[in-house]
Write a protein that holds these residues in place. Structure first.
Motif, PDB file in Angstrom:
ATOM      1  N   ASN B 342       0.806  -1.238   0.000  1.00 26.68           N
ATOM      2  CA  ASN B 342       0.000   0.000   0.000  1.00 26.68           C
ATOM      3  C   ASN B 342       0.828   1.273   0.000  1.00 26.68           C
ATOM      4  O   ASN B 342       0.303   2.332   0.313  1.00 26.68           O
ATOM      5  N   TYR B 343       2.100   1.199  -0.293  1.00 33.63           N
ATOM      6  CA  TYR B 343       2.934   2.367   0.000  1.00 33.63           C
ATOM      7  C   TYR B 343       2.461   3.646  -0.679  1.00 33.63           C
ATOM      8  O   TYR B 343       2.526   4.723  -0.100  1.00 33.63           O
ATOM      9  N   ARG B 344       1.920   3.529  -1.877  1.00 37.01           N
ATOM     10  CA  ARG B 344       1.495   4.762  -2.569  1.00 37.01           C
ATOM     11  C   ARG B 344       0.340   5.446  -1.821  1.00 37.01           C
ATOM     12  O   ARG B 344       0.348   6.653  -1.623  1.00 37.01           O
ATOM     13  N   THR B 345      -0.623   4.635  -1.392  1.00 38.88           N
ATOM     14  CA  THR B 345      -1.762   5.183  -0.648  1.00 38.88           C
ATOM     15  C   THR B 345      -1.295   5.786   0.683  1.00 38.88           C
ATOM     16  O   THR B 345      -1.731   6.858   1.081  1.00 38.88           O
ATOM     17  N   VAL B 346      -0.417   5.042   1.369  1.00 35.21           N
ATOM     18  CA  VAL B 346       0.035   5.509   2.680  1.00 35.21           C
ATOM     19  C   VAL B 346       0.760   6.849   2.569  1.00 35.21           C
ATOM     20  O   VAL B 346       0.589   7.731   3.409  1.00 35.21           O
ATOM     21  N   LEU B 347       1.539   7.011   1.510  1.00 32.42           N
ATOM     22  CA  LEU B 347       2.349   8.222   1.391  1.00 32.42           C
ATOM     23  C   LEU B 347       1.576   9.408   0.803  1.00 32.42           C
ATOM     24  O   LEU B 347       1.981  10.560   0.981  1.00 32.42           O
ATOM     25  N   ALA B 348       0.450   9.115   0.135  1.00 33.91           N
ATOM     26  CA  ALA B 348      -0.269  10.182  -0.571  1.00 33.91           C
ATOM     27  C   ALA B 348      -0.705  11.279   0.391  1.00 33.91           C
ATOM     28  O   ALA B 348      -1.255  11.006   1.464  1.00 33.91           O
ATOM     29  N   GLY B 349      -0.414  12.524   0.038  1.00 35.50           N
ATOM     30  CA  GLY B 349      -0.867  13.671   0.832  1.00 35.50           C
ATOM     31  C   GLY B 349      -0.166  13.848   2.162  1.00 35.50           C
ATOM     32  O   GLY B 349      -0.633  14.558   3.036  1.00 35.50           O
ATOM     33  N   LYS B 350       0.974  13.184   2.347  1.00 38.78           N
ATOM     34  CA  LYS B 350       1.645  13.241   3.644  1.00 38.78           C
ATOM     35  C   LYS B 350       2.793  14.248   3.664  1.00 38.78           C
ATOM     36  O   LYS B 350       3.811  14.043   4.309  1.00 38.78           O
ATOM     37  N   MET B 351       2.600  15.355   2.966  1.00 34.59           N
ATOM     38  CA  MET B 351       3.661  16.343   2.878  1.00 34.59           C
ATOM     39  C   MET B 351       4.043  16.920   4.245  1.00 34.59           C
ATOM     40  O   MET B 351       5.209  17.090   4.547  1.00 34.59           O
ATOM     41  N   SER B 352       3.044  17.196   5.083  1.00 32.69           N
ATOM     42  CA  SER B 352       3.396  17.822   6.358  1.00 32.69           C
ATOM     43  C   SER B 352       4.030  16.802   7.304  1.00 32.69           C
ATOM     44  O   SER B 352       4.895  17.132   8.098  1.00 32.69           O
ATOM     45  N   ASP B 353       3.622  15.529   7.200  1.00 33.60           N
ATOM     46  CA  ASP B 353       4.302  14.487   7.975  1.00 33.60           C
ATOM     47  C   ASP B 353       5.763  14.407   7.572  1.00 33.60           C
ATOM     48  O   ASP B 353       6.653  14.278   8.411  1.00 33.60           O
ATOM     49  N   PHE B 354       5.978  14.469   6.256  1.00 36.69           N
ATOM     50  CA  PHE B 354       7.358  14.442   5.769  1.00 36.69           C
ATOM     51  C   PHE B 354       8.141  15.604   6.363  1.00 36.69           C
ATOM     52  O   PHE B 354       9.248  15.439   6.870  1.00 36.69           O
ATOM     53  N   GLU B 355       7.540  16.790   6.325  1.00 32.32           N
ATOM     54  CA  GLU B 355       8.247  17.976   6.784  1.00 32.32           C
ATOM     55  C   GLU B 355       8.616  17.863   8.273  1.00 32.32           C
ATOM     56  O   GLU B 355       9.738  18.185   8.667  1.00 32.32           O
ATOM     57  N   SER B 356       7.703  17.355   9.102  1.00 30.73           N
ATOM     58  CA  SER B 356       8.082  17.270  10.515  1.00 30.73           C
ATOM     59  C   SER B 356       9.117  16.178  10.744  1.00 30.73           C
ATOM     60  O   SER B 356      10.005  16.330  11.594  1.00 30.73           O
ATOM     61  N   LEU B 357       9.054  15.100   9.970  1.00 26.15           N
ATOM     62  CA  LEU B 357      10.088  14.064  10.114  1.00 26.15           C
ATOM     63  C   LEU B 357      11.451  14.569   9.635  1.00 26.15           C
ATOM     64  O   LEU B 357      12.488  14.242  10.208  1.00 26.15           O
ATOM     65  N   ARG B 358      11.438  15.360   8.577  1.00 18.42           N
ATOM     66  CA  ARG B 358      12.696  15.919   8.086  1.00 18.42           C
ATOM     67  C   ARG B 358      13.323  16.813   9.165  1.00 18.42           C
ATOM     68  O   ARG B 358      14.514  16.724   9.447  1.00 18.42           O
ATOM     69  N   ARG B 359      12.479  17.649   9.782  1.00 17.87           N
ATOM     70  CA  ARG B 359      12.987  18.530  10.843  1.00 17.87           C
ATOM     71  C   ARG B 359      13.493  17.725  12.034  1.00 17.87           C
ATOM     72  O   ARG B 359      14.516  18.045  12.634  1.00 17.87           O
ATOM     73  N   ALA B 360      12.764  16.653  12.387  1.00 17.34           N
ATOM     74  CA  ALA B 360      13.183  15.823  13.512  1.00 17.34           C
ATOM     75  C   ALA B 360      14.518  15.138  13.196  1.00 17.34           C
ATOM     76  O   ALA B 360      15.397  15.042  14.057  1.00 17.34           O
ATOM     77  N   THR B 361      14.671  14.679  11.959  1.00 23.36           N
ATOM     78  CA  THR B 361      15.922  14.031  11.567  1.00 23.36           C
ATOM     79  C   THR B 361      17.079  15.031  11.645  1.00 23.36           C
ATOM     80  O   THR B 361      18.174  14.705  12.088  1.00 23.36           O
ATOM     81  N   LEU B 362      16.802  16.255  11.256  1.00 23.00           N
ATOM     82  CA  LEU B 362      17.788  17.322  11.378  1.00 23.00           C
ATOM     83  C   LEU B 362      18.148  17.556  12.852  1.00 23.00           C
ATOM     84  O   LEU B 362      19.322  17.644  13.220  1.00 23.00           O
ATOM     85  N   GLY B 363      17.118  17.624  13.695  1.00 24.43           N
ATOM     86  CA  GLY B 363      17.348  17.812  15.135  1.00 24.43           C
ATOM     87  C   GLY B 363      18.173  16.674  15.716  1.00 24.43           C
ATOM     88  O   GLY B 363      19.060  16.890  16.542  1.00 24.43           O
ATOM     89  N   GLU B 364      17.908  15.455  15.265  1.00 24.38           N
ATOM     90  CA  GLU B 364      18.676  14.299  15.757  1.00 24.38           C
ATOM     91  C   GLU B 364      20.132  14.402  15.320  1.00 24.38           C
ATOM     92  O   GLU B 364      21.046  14.084  16.081  1.00 24.38           O
ATOM     93  N   GLY B 365      20.337  14.847  14.077  1.00 23.21           N
ATOM     94  CA  GLY B 365      21.698  15.030  13.577  1.00 23.21           C
ATOM     95  C   GLY B 365      22.454  16.048  14.417  1.00 23.21           C
ATOM     96  O   GLY B 365      23.612  15.832  14.776  1.00 23.21           O
ATOM     97  N   ILE B 366      21.787  17.135  14.752  1.00 19.55           N
ATOM     98  CA  ILE B 366      22.435  18.168  15.567  1.00 19.55           C
ATOM     99  C   ILE B 366      22.785  17.637  16.955  1.00 19.55           C
ATOM    100  O   ILE B 366      23.867  17.891  17.473  1.00 19.55           O
TER     101      ILE B 366
END
Lengths: 420, 423
Positions: B342-366
């Motif tokens: 189901n990966y396409r359905t699960v990922l569809a429209g999840k732009m803001s989830d992506f954005e918060s995960l990207r920021r969290a990954t950045l925070g973890e890197g720091i």
């Protein structure tokens, strides 16, 4: 170290530094160790790790730590001698590095407050569904700890070594005790903790004290009953050592563990001698156990000793072939005798001291170590300045070490053996 | 020295390649107390055959890189490890699939410790006698790994995905493979992979860069090395021959590993690092703790917080893996397969989830930058030439479309393989 009393039994230490790229808030609830409530305290750390009224499920908690820029929220149980600790820690990136100078600190304080003080409770018990799940998780965790054979052997040695029943328990409790708990029991333990435990708070990072004190004003802190905590445990000498063994299928190597008494008074300055002696005996790669038993004789693949000032014992653990157990035990004992008779070189002694000093100075580069040190200072009311510590270790002499080794006496032996 | 600044991270990297080819990387951190130094060759357990100049090709038995690492500490009349101890420095070494590294950290005697690191790594002493003894010690070490259930489940999955490939061999080798090691072999490997132009020395912590560079230069000027042309031959990767395997093991609950083997990797440099970062965030979006998928399984007791996913990209190898402890491993395998379907359905429209995960990954890197060891070792320096700071900066550039693209590359037509350890 400056201690600010926020309420009776509630102490705050603020440690401002720009060395690191993180901000830490750590909360320690301290109580006398009691066999009867260890399991409940352990389980409550599982419950409050994944739920609160505001963040009622693990999913929501995880989402909030993501929103807090990948915060690490952690709950633990620990022990130091005869005290038991429930600890909450929250680590976030230093706000300035993620462009959130003003809000992240405040959000972090709010999150931790909600997780600690506003648990998912109704009718004087934790939410039943969460309770059942987390009870099972803790049982699973305790079961799988026994898959770590070294750890398992050391826990069996602990049961064998101590007379005092509370000292035999691990900080996380026993499986049988966890199984017997109800949600109401755990909530009762939580309430006791909230009123009776000493509460120590540490904030570490690029912060200023007044801002931190004002953040804590939003926490529902109340006076706690002030207790006279007795962290250090000391035990009378046994006339004959306690010995036992166990066999297990599906392991290749045997594990030999030994418990030695070395009971110094908490404030005895010879604790620096004990540190050096342990490092010389088995606490470092230059030690007699490592060099003679492992490297020269190839008797054991892994071997170490650890001195536990909080319990007054030194333990040894070795992983080895089953047919070498008795030879190794004799050789370990012979290393203690050798230290007693001063059979070690000045070079080794000075190398061991340098290595201890290196480890100690290096701790200043780890926030976790610095926070741990601050908690330990609050608990033991003992604060040695860095320079004094270094000087105390430097001034330990060979004869100090030899003399102290005479006080090291074997009290227990547990061996884990592969099935023949 | 070439200076590269990372103003957002308040970090600076100084680089210099010496005349003999040795690469020096210096990351000064004035407010720290210790210095961490690591000397690395990009030679590891995946290297199975090589050729020097126009000499005959040489085969490398499994476990040789790790064996050499151990043996390099032992000299004719002394032990390199003990010398670090005498200096009050804390030394270690490790070997993985693609690198061997020698390291120390210290708050005292930095100059002596640094010279000692360069000397013991560059001046080998291998003899029949010392090799025979090591064969005994490593034999025990191999056995110790075999008792470790986490290691057993990891190796089991690799053997299933990559039968007979070097990646699926224990890094320490086997008793039989290390019995083939000779002093001549180790000297040849040293001549090829430990020559200065193959190696990097990196320091992070409290020091003055000019002084350190001068110490290294002076040390290198005193030594002579042969300049050797080296060619590596990669072992072929053969297709898997089964999808499922079990092994009996004394574990309280079964341990399961699932894997998706991806086509051979051909990405390099920042492209490769970026793909790894995207793949990690993608795995979080599909299988992370905050997803409904995870929560559903967690609530049913099928997984607990031990559940882990991982994406690996090393040289040609590229795979996704999942690890868990559970009695209901069939249900877990089905649930993973279902989510992948189901990966396409699960990922569809999840732009803001992506954005918060990207920021969290950045925070973890720091947060990771607190540790000198992480700065030195947690980047993709050896594999792809991107350091940890580059990696963190790359996170700023990632887009939601990167996620969608990589999902197609990773999860389209994914074949799940499964390995189980149980009583």
């Amino acid at each position: 170290m400056k201690k600010i009393q926020l309420k009776k039994g509630v102490n705050l230490v603020v440690l401002p530094t720009t060395q690191f790229k993180t901000l830490h808030i750590a909360v320690d609830f301290v109580a006398p160790l009691q066999d009867t409530d260890v399991a409940a305290r352990s389980l409550l750390t599982y419950l409050t790790a994944v739920s609160s009224k505001k963040y009622p499920s693990q999913q929501v908690v995880a989402q909030e730590t993501i929103n807090l820029y990948g915060a690490q929220y952690q709950t633990d149980v620990l022990r130091f001698g005869q005290t038991h600790h429930v600890r909450y820690t929250l680590q976030v990136p230093a706000p300035i590095y993620v462009g959130q100078k003003n809000t992240l600190l405040h959000d972090a304080f709010n999150f931790l407050r909600d997780m600690i003080f506003d648990p998912l409770v109704e009718n004087n018990q934790f939410d039943q569904v969460t309770f059942a799940k987390e009870q099972q998780s803790l049982i699973n965790e305790l079961d799988s700890l026994s898959d770590d054979k070294n750890r398992y052997a050391v826990s069996k040695l602990r049961e064998l070594t101590y007379n005092e029943p509370t000292m035999k328990v691990s900080s996380s409790g026993r499986v049988s005790a966890v199984k017997a708990l109800t949600s109401a029991d755990v909530y009762a333990a939580y309430q006791n903790m909230m009123t009776d435990d000493t509460m120590n708070l540490i904030v570490f990072g690029d912060v200023d004290e007044s801002r931190i004190v004002s953040e804590f004003k939003t926490w529902p802190l109340v006076d706690h009953q002030e207790k006279n905590l007795q962290p250090f445990y000391r035990q009378e000498l046994l006339e004959t050592p306690h010995e036992s063994f166990e066999t297990q299928a599906d392991i290749n190597q045997a594990i030999l563990t030994l418990g030695y008494r070395l009971a110094l008074a908490p404030d005895d300055p010879r604790r620096f001698v004990a540190l050096v002696m342990n490092a010389l005996f088995g606490g470092s790669p230059l030690s007699k156990l490592f060099v003679n038993v492992r490297e020269k004789e190839s008797l054991a693949y892994s071997i170490y000793s650890r001195w536990q000032h909080d319990t007054g014992f030194m333990i040894v653990a070795a992983g080895l072939d089953v047919d070498k157990v008795s030879q190794t035990k004799h050789m370990i004992q012979a290393q203690i005798t050798a230290i007693q008779s001063g059979d070690f070189s000045d070079d080794t002694l000075s190398a061991v001291k340098s290595s201890l000093i290196n480890d100690y100075l290096s701790q200043q580069d780890s926030p976790t170590s610095e926070i741990e040190l601050a908690f330990s200072r609050l608990l033991t009311h003992r604060e040695t300045r860095v320079n004094d510590w270094v000087r105390a270790v430097e001034s330990v002499t060979a004869s100090d070490v030899a003399k102290l080794a005479g006080n090291v006496i074997l009290q227990s032996q547990f061996t884990l053996l592969p099935e023949a | 020295m070439i200076e590269k600044q990372y103003p957002n991270l308040k970090e600076t990297v100084l680089t210099e390649t010496l005349n003999n080819g040795l690469k020096v990387v210096l990351i000064p951190k004035a407010d720290y107390h210790k210095t961490f130094a690591v000397m690395t060759t990009p030679f590891g357990a995946l290297d199975t055959r090589f050729q020097m100049n126009d000499e005959l090709p040489i085969d490398i038995p499994a476990g040789t890189a790790h064996f050499l690492e151990h043996k390099l500490f032992e000299k004719e009349h002394s032990d390199a490890f003990t010398r670090f101890g005498e200096l009050g420095a804390d030394a270690n070494a490790f070997t993985n699939a693609y690198q061997t590294s020698y390291l120390f950290s210290t708050t005292q005697n930095l100059k002596q410790a640094l010279e000692h690191l360069l000397d013991f790594v560059q001046q080998p002493y291998f003899s029949d006698k010392t090799i025979a003894k090591e064969q005994g010690i490593i034999g025990q070490e191999i056995q110790m790994y075999e008792d470790d259930s986490n290691w057993a489940v990891y190796m089991g999955l690799l053997q299933l995905m990559y039968p007979n490939a070097p990646l699926a061999e224990d890094i320490a080798g086997t008793k039989a493979s290390i019995a083939k090691i000779t002093p001549a072999l180790l000297y040849n490997i040293h001549r090829a992979f430990y020559q200065p132009k193959q190696m990097t020395i990196q320091l992070v912590g409290r020091f003055d860069p000019k002084t350190i560079l001068a110490i290294i230069q002076e040390n290198q000027n005193k030594k002579h090395f042969d300049d050797v042309a080296v060619q590596r031959f990669e072992a072929p990767i053969t297709p898997p021959n089964k999808q499922v395997a079990f092994k009996k093991f004394d574990v309280s609950r079964p341990k399961i590993a699932l894997g998706i083997r991806l086509p051979e990797n051909n990405l390099t440099g920042q492209e490769a690092t970026k793909f790894m970062l995207v793949a990690d965030i993608l795995a979080d979006m599909l299988f992370g703790e905050q997803t409904d998928w995870y929560q559903n399984l967690y609530n049913k007791g099928i997984i607990d917080t031990e559940f882990e996913t991982s994406f690996d990209l090393l040289r040609s190898y590229q795979f996704v893996s999942f690890f868990s402890e559970t009695t209901e491993y069939d249900k877990l395998a089905d649930a993973i397969a279902q989510q992948i379907a189901n990966y396409r359905t699960v990922l569809a429209g999840k732009m803001s989830d992506f954005e918060s995960l990207r920021r969290a990954t950045l925070g973890e890197g720091i947060q990771r930058l607190n540790s000198l060891e992480s700065i030195a070792l947690r980047g993709d320096d050896v594999l792809f030439g991107t350091n940890l700071f580059d990696k963190i900066m790359l996170l700023q550039e990632l887009t939601y479309n990167d996620i969608l693209d990589s999902a197609e590359k990773i999860y389209q037509n994914a074949q799940l393989q499964r390995f189980v350890l149980q009583k």
